[in-house]
Design an enzyme around this catalytic site. Structure first.
Site, PDB file in Angstrom:
ATOM      1  N   THR A 177       0.884  -1.162   0.000  1.00  0.00           N
ATOM      2  CA  THR A 177       0.000   0.000   0.000  1.00  0.00           C
ATOM      3  C   THR A 177       0.922   1.211   0.000  1.00  0.00           C
ATOM      4  O   THR A 177       1.288   1.711   1.050  1.00  0.00           O
ATOM      5  CB  THR A 177      -0.900   0.011   1.252  1.00  0.00           C
ATOM      6  N   GLY A 178       1.334   1.659  -1.191  1.00  0.00           N
ATOM      7  CA  GLY A 178       2.230   2.817  -1.362  1.00  0.00           C
ATOM      8  C   GLY A 178       1.826   3.932  -0.434  1.00  0.00           C
ATOM      9  O   GLY A 178       2.500   4.183   0.548  1.00  0.00           O
ATOM     10  N   THR A 179       0.749   4.574  -0.689  1.00  0.00           N
ATOM     11  CA  THR A 179      -0.044   5.283   0.321  1.00  0.00           C
ATOM     12  C   THR A 179       0.240   6.651   0.823  1.00  0.00           C
ATOM     13  O   THR A 179       1.376   7.091   0.959  1.00  0.00           O
ATOM     14  CB  THR A 179      -0.116   4.403   1.600  1.00  0.00           C
ATOM     15  N   THR A 180      -0.897   7.306   1.129  1.00  0.00           N
ATOM     16  CA  THR A 180      -0.871   8.461   2.014  1.00  0.00           C
ATOM     17  C   THR A 180      -1.961   8.238   3.052  1.00  0.00           C
ATOM     18  O   THR A 180      -3.114   7.999   2.698  1.00  0.00           O
ATOM     19  CB  THR A 180      -1.207   9.740   1.240  1.00  0.00           C
TER      20      THR A 180
END
Lengths: 246, 213
Positions: A45-48
């Site tokens: 989940t690369g994510t922010t």
């Protein structure tokens, strides 16, 4: 591998499976170089992710992109995971690791709450995350933000980044996209914001990060957790806040 | 910013920024030069003149950056004499870009070029990796990652000179607050048709932002 629950035959395979860390290209005779990287890259989940406290609860937000290498495996992921009725966690890092940890903590917290005959404290949930993330720190890639409401201290945000420390903060950002919005949140955050202001602040911050981070994108998922319950919202692509750069 | 050589090589960790406004440009930088964990210079000015109304902002390996500046200053001066006029900003940017591109395997520095000329007024060019790109706002250096969100949200087109100065100061302060390789004081330079106006803002005069109480 997290052998917290009884290891049965059916989940033995999952527990014993070595985690592919995308180094297969180095092995001689492997087909890794001939196929796209997402066929052998770990799901992340690369994510922010973000969570903000306000008087009476918390607001949490996240993007919705899950990647395997350069392929977006899921563009509508839900990274805001319930751990208990009024406690959520925001997940970043390895999708498998964070799902496994969240499942284990949700089990432990549910059991604890039944024993106490009381809703659990947010601090307790955060401590459970911290115990697991610290104990297995060498094997895990998990950056988690725990946020929720309890009757003792109201809304609280606890950050459990990689390495397994735990710290209480008025707001927290995490995931690969968070690097790009440190300046924005440092300049925009004010103490004593209302729930609506927190929702706007979170949506703007996540939108800015999604613009700049290739591993973040999709829709913005928001949730507001208060004594009255959990209110979930989705901001679709065409409704994202827009900024006038470029 | 990935360190390819010896970890204790002297680097301008850095945050640099350049903004175009009606009539010129405003450039800003922090002042920290680090060698590994040590700060070898805490008051270094990373804004270097290439010609009378053209400056560049340095980031990356300090030695590489200074070498590029020296070469570019020489080439620009020759070019300016041959043409018989002050060089255009785009010419300066191309000089820097060509050096960076030709030696891209050996160099590890990024220079941002900005200035004012009669033909196109204020211009900002990025030369990252040997590309040439024009921007209204360009940010660079290790500290720049932390302020992409701030710059995207706070920048408005057609700002005045004073608004640009405030915008640049805020952006640098926020980056210096989060990047361990950036810090010290804020150096500013405003370039217009009337010339170059440098400014120095000491740490205690920087704007205050949320700092974990």
């Amino acid at each position: 591998a997290l052998p917290i629950w009884p290891v049965t035959q059916e989940n033995m395979a999952t527990v014993m499976m070595p985690v592919q860390r995308g180094e297969s290209a180095a092995r001689p005779g492997s087909y890794a170089d001939l196929t796209p990287d997402w066929t052998h890259a770990e799901v992340s989940t690369g994510t922010t992710i973000m969570a903000v406290e306000f008087d009476g609860g918390v607001v949490i937000g996240a993007d919705s992109r899950t990647t395997t290498g350069a392929y977006i495996a899921n563009r509508v992921t839900d990274k805001l995971t319930p751990i208990h009725d009024r406690i959520y966690c925001c997940r970043s890092g390895s999708a498998a690791d964070t799902q496994a940890i969240a499942d284990a903590v949700a089990y432990q917290l549910g059991f604890h709450s039944i024993e106490l005959d009381e809703p659990p404290l947010v601090h307790t949930a955060a401590s459970l995350f911290k115990e697991m993330c610290y104990k297995y720190r060498e094997d895990l890639t998990a950056g988690i933000i725990v946020a929720g409401w309890d009757s003792r201290k109201g809304g609280q945000v606890y950050s459990v980044p990689m390495g397994g420390m735990m710290v209480h903060q008025p707001f927290s950002i995490g995931g690969s996209g968070s690097s790009y919005i440190y300046g924005f949140v440092d300049s925009s955050y004010k103490k004593g914001m209302t729930k609506e202001e927190c929702l706007t602040f979170t949506a703007n911050a996540v939108a800015l990060a999604m613009e700049r981070d290739g591993s973040s994108g999709g829709v913005i998922r928001l949730a507001a957790i208060t004594e009255g319950g959990v209110e979930r919202k989705v901001i679709l692509g065409n409704e994202l806040p827009r900024f006038n750069i470029g | 910013m990935d360190i390819t050589g010896d970890a204790s090589e002297v680097r301008t960790g850095t945050t640099i920024i350049a903004v175009e406004f009606e009539g010129g440009v405003v450039m800003g930088s922090d002042s920290r030069v680090s060698a590994g964990e040590s700060v070898v210079n805490r008051v270094f000015n990373k804004l270097s003149p290439l010609h009378e109304r053209i400056y560049c902002a340095l980031s990356g390996s300090a030695a590489d950056a200074q070498a590029i500046v020296d070469m570019a200053q020489y080439q620009l001066e020759m070019h300016s004499m041959e043409v018989g006029a002050p060089p255009q900003v785009i010419a300066a940017a191309n000089v820097v870009r060509n050096i960076s591109y030709k030696h891209k395997e050996e160099l590890s520095a990024h220079l941002m070029v900005a200035g004012w000329d009669r033909r196109k007024g204020g211009q900002v060019y990025g030369t990252l990796d040997g590309m040439l790109t024009r921007h209204q706002v360009c940010i660079g250096g290790s500290g720049s990652s932390y302020i992409y969100g701030y710059v995207d949200s706070a920048y408005k087109s057609r700002m005045s000179k004073e608004e640009c100065l405030q915008f640049v100061t805020n952006a640098l302060t926020l980056a210096m607050g989060r990047d361990g390789s950036s810090g010290g004081v804020v150096h500013l330079v405003t370039i217009t048709k009337d010339g170059v106006e440098p400014k120095l803002i000491l740490s205690n005069d920087l704007p205050q932002f949320y700092d974990n109480e």
